[in-house]
Design a protein around this motif. Structure first.
Motif, PDB file in Angstrom:
ATOM      1  N   VAL A   1      18.599  24.587   1.172  1.00  0.00           N
ATOM      2  CA  VAL A   1      19.106  23.529   2.052  1.00  0.00           C
ATOM      3  C   VAL A   1      18.313  22.256   1.775  1.00  0.00           C
ATOM      4  O   VAL A   1      17.080  22.266   1.829  1.00  0.00           O
ATOM      5  CB  VAL A   1      18.979  23.930   3.534  1.00  0.00           C
TER       6      VAL A   1
ATOM      7  N   SER B   1      17.720  32.328  17.031  1.00  0.00           N
ATOM      8  CA  SER B   1      17.766  33.524  16.187  1.00  0.00           C
ATOM      9  C   SER B   1      16.563  34.436  16.401  1.00  0.00           C
ATOM     10  O   SER B   1      16.495  35.521  15.815  1.00  0.00           O
ATOM     11  CB  SER B   1      17.829  33.120  14.709  1.00  0.00           C
TER      12      SER B   1
ATOM     13  N   LEU C   1      17.827  20.081  15.623  1.00  0.00           N
ATOM     14  CA  LEU C   1      18.927  21.047  15.602  1.00  0.00           C
ATOM     15  C   LEU C   1      18.516  22.319  14.883  1.00  0.00           C
ATOM     16  O   LEU C   1      18.838  23.433  15.329  1.00  0.00           O
ATOM     17  CB  LEU C   1      20.153  20.423  14.929  1.00  0.00           C
ATOM     18  N   SER C   2      17.812  22.166  13.775  1.00  0.00           N
ATOM     19  CA  SER C   2      17.324  23.335  13.050  1.00  0.00           C
ATOM     20  C   SER C   2      16.370  24.144  13.925  1.00  0.00           C
ATOM     21  O   SER C   2      16.407  25.389  13.931  1.00  0.00           O
ATOM     22  CB  SER C   2      16.618  22.907  11.760  1.00  0.00           C
TER      23      SER C   2
ATOM     24  N   VAL D   1      20.529  20.021   8.261  1.00  0.00           N
ATOM     25  CA  VAL D   1      20.408  21.011   9.334  1.00  0.00           C
ATOM     26  C   VAL D   1      20.456  22.425   8.766  1.00  0.00           C
ATOM     27  O   VAL D   1      21.265  22.731   7.890  1.00  0.00           O
ATOM     28  CB  VAL D   1      21.540  20.825  10.363  1.00  0.00           C
ATOM     29  N   TRP D   2      19.574  23.281   9.271  1.00  0.00           N
ATOM     30  CA  TRP D   2      19.673  24.710   8.995  1.00  0.00           C
ATOM     31  C   TRP D   2      20.690  25.286   9.991  1.00  0.00           C
ATOM     32  O   TRP D   2      20.416  25.359  11.192  1.00  0.00           O
ATOM     33  CB  TRP D   2      18.328  25.389   9.181  1.00  0.00           C
ATOM     34  N   THR D   3      21.829  25.692   9.502  1.00  0.00           N
ATOM     35  CA  THR D   3      22.908  26.148  10.382  1.00  0.00           C
ATOM     36  C   THR D   3      22.656  27.568  10.876  1.00  0.00           C
ATOM     37  O   THR D   3      21.904  28.340  10.272  1.00  0.00           O
ATOM     38  CB  THR D   3      24.247  26.107   9.643  1.00  0.00           C
ATOM     39  N   THR D   4      23.309  27.903  11.963  1.00  0.00           N
ATOM     40  CA  THR D   4      23.189  29.266  12.509  1.00  0.00           C
ATOM     41  C   THR D   4      23.675  30.303  11.503  1.00  0.00           C
ATOM     42  O   THR D   4      23.122  31.403  11.421  1.00  0.00           O
ATOM     43  CB  THR D   4      23.989  29.391  13.809  1.00  0.00           C
ATOM     44  N   GLU D   5      24.700  29.931  10.716  1.00  0.00           N
ATOM     45  CA  GLU D   5      25.245  30.874   9.732  1.00  0.00           C
ATOM     46  C   GLU D   5      24.233  31.164   8.626  1.00  0.00           C
ATOM     47  O   GLU D   5      24.021  32.332   8.238  1.00  0.00           O
ATOM     48  CB  GLU D   5      26.534  30.318   9.125  1.00  0.00           C
ATOM     49  N   GLU D   6      23.592  30.120   8.097  1.00  0.00           N
ATOM     50  CA  GLU D   6      22.615  30.321   7.027  1.00  0.00           C
ATOM     51  C   GLU D   6      21.380  31.057   7.539  1.00  0.00           C
ATOM     52  O   GLU D   6      20.801  31.892   6.832  1.00  0.00           O
ATOM     53  CB  GLU D   6      22.218  28.981   6.414  1.00  0.00           C
TER      54      GLU D   6
ATOM     55  N   ASN E   1      18.381  26.158  16.390  1.00  0.00           N
ATOM     56  CA  ASN E   1      19.066  27.277  15.743  1.00  0.00           C
ATOM     57  C   ASN E   1      18.090  28.388  15.377  1.00  0.00           C
ATOM     58  O   ASN E   1      18.421  29.583  15.496  1.00  0.00           O
ATOM     59  CB  ASN E   1      19.800  26.782  14.493  1.00  0.00           C
TER      60      ASN E   1
ATOM     61  N   ASN F   1      18.191  16.011  13.054  1.00  0.00           N
ATOM     62  CA  ASN F   1      18.591  17.213  12.320  1.00  0.00           C
ATOM     63  C   ASN F   1      17.507  18.288  12.410  1.00  0.00           C
ATOM     64  O   ASN F   1      17.804  19.488  12.521  1.00  0.00           O
ATOM     65  CB  ASN F   1      18.865  16.879  10.855  1.00  0.00           C
TER      66      ASN F   1
END
Length: 403
Positions: free
Chosen positions: A34, A101, A93-94, A39-44, A97, A90
């Motif tokens: 990334v 997790s 946000l990361s 942003v580190w997304t929830t999916e990644e 997320n 950003n």
């Protein structure tokens, strides 16, 4: 101490299956693919958790993603340039997320341009293995004669500059390219290096940024993220400069105990802490690692245990990556200080009484040789280091020793 292992993702030559066999209890990883500032997304994030939790055959590994290393701070944030405020948003946000997790510990650094610097990635040691080395004369040869940075010669003593000139004159074109590649390799998770033009461009952008300015920018960054980290239950821990002194005319702000004390006092919070790297800090003879653990211990959230052997007691000098118990840092004394801190935390009822550690770096030995793994991260060399560190920990925690 919770014993963890750094993993660079699916392309790492050391697999999750390997990590389960070396006896690590958890994994230290990051989303190196990334781009910085994104942003580190929830999916990644979920994908990385799943990769760590699963062996090749689909069965559970028993491992968890314990520490993020690193959630990178972009160069724009460090310089307060371009869209640095957007990068901070950003970053937040990361953080959200990652906290969602289950992540609690995030390691990062505030080093300009390069995250680490060495002049030789495969320096031969007497037992036939190899390790990484920083040689101040070779570095000066790169700085003065290959990069040809304006005013570089004035940053070195006459003796170092003279020897650098002799070494540069002895290099052919292939040797110059290899030295430049080694010096600019310090991008974690990457096996690529920057071009000389890339380095010059970065240096030009830092031309007007003093050490005091970078330090102030660091405080601004922490004031923006640490309140959120408190709310999310995250513990942030800054990695020291590597090596812990100024290079290429760039400012350094995390090289000594005084540097850490300044940042910890400026943004005083349980969420603002230390990654105590005994190798990076140990490259300076005036850094007392056991003492630092005693004095900064309540803010130490993560440990990198490795050792370096210095050529002399110069503050700005040469060193190589030694075996974990064989360098200039008294590793037994350091581990004893860590265990005392953990006992204090447990008595106080702190949730974080077990501090995550990882065997940092290692010498290439046996089948590591020639595997072209991530520089500094051989599987067998690190496994040997972890075994040695685990032996010290086990002995110091034995009831016969504690009595």
């Amino acid at each position: 101490m919770r014993q963890t292992w750094r993993w660079f993702g699916p392309k790492d030559l050391c697999s999750i299956d390997d990590i389960t066999q070396v006896g690590a209890q958890g994994v230290v990883s990051a989303l190196h693919h990334v781009p910085n500032g994104a942003v580190w997304t929830t999916e990644e994030i979920a994908k990385r958790h799943e990769e760590i939790a699963t062996r090749r055959d689909g069965t559970a590994s028993g491992l968890s993603w314990d520490v993020v290393e690193s959630l990178p701070v972009s160069e724009d944030i460090k310089k307060q340039n371009n869209d640095w405020r957007g990068h901070i948003e950003n970053y937040k946000l990361s953080m959200r997320n990652l906290a969602d997790s289950g992540i609690e510990v995030i390691c990062y650094n505030f080093m300009p341009v390069l995250d680490w610097t060495r002049t030789d990635l495969q320096w031969s040691v007497p037992n036939g293995g190899s390790c990484m080395r920083f040689d101040i004369h070779d570095f000066a040869a790169f700085d003065i004669h290959i990069l040809q940075r304006n005013g570089a010669g004035a940053d070195y003593t006459n003796a170092i500059a003279d020897e650098a000139g002799r070494r540069a004159a002895a290099l052919d074109e292939a040797g110059k390219k290899q030295l430049a590649r080694n010096v600019t390799m310090g991008l974690p998770g990457s096996t690529e290096s920057m071009s000389l033009d890339d380095v010059r461009a970065h240096l030009s952008e830092y031309a007007g940024i003093s050490r005091e300015r970078l330090q102030a920018n660091f405080v601004d960054f922490l004031e923006a993220i640490i309140p959120l980290a408190e709310d999310l239950g995250l513990r942030f821990c800054c990695h020291p400069d590597d090596p812990p002194f100024a290079l290429l005319g760039l400012p350094r702000v995390m090289s000594t105990e005084a540097d850490y004390a300044y940042i910890l006092d400026a943004v005083d919070s349980p969420a603002n802490g230390v990654t105590l790297c005994s190798g990076s800090l140990g490259a300076r003879p005036d850094n007392d690692l056991p003492g630092m653990m005693e004095r900064l211990g309540d803010k130490v959230h993560f440990l990198h245990l490795r050792n370096v052997k210095r050529d002399n007691d110069a503050i700005v000098g040469s060193f190589y990556e030694a075996e974990h118990l064989a360098g200039d840092t008294d590793m037994v004394a350091l581990i004893a200080a860590v265990l005392r801190e953990e006992r204090k935390r447990k008595a106080a009822g702190r949730k974080d009484h077990s501090i995550p550690m990882r065997p940092d770096h290692g010498q290439d030995i046996l089948d590591d040789l020639g595997r072209r793994s991530q520089p500094g991260y051989p599987t067998i060399g690190r496994m040997k280091g972890l075994a040695e560190l685990r032996g010290v920990m086990t002995a110091l925690e034995h009831q016969l020793v504690q009595l």
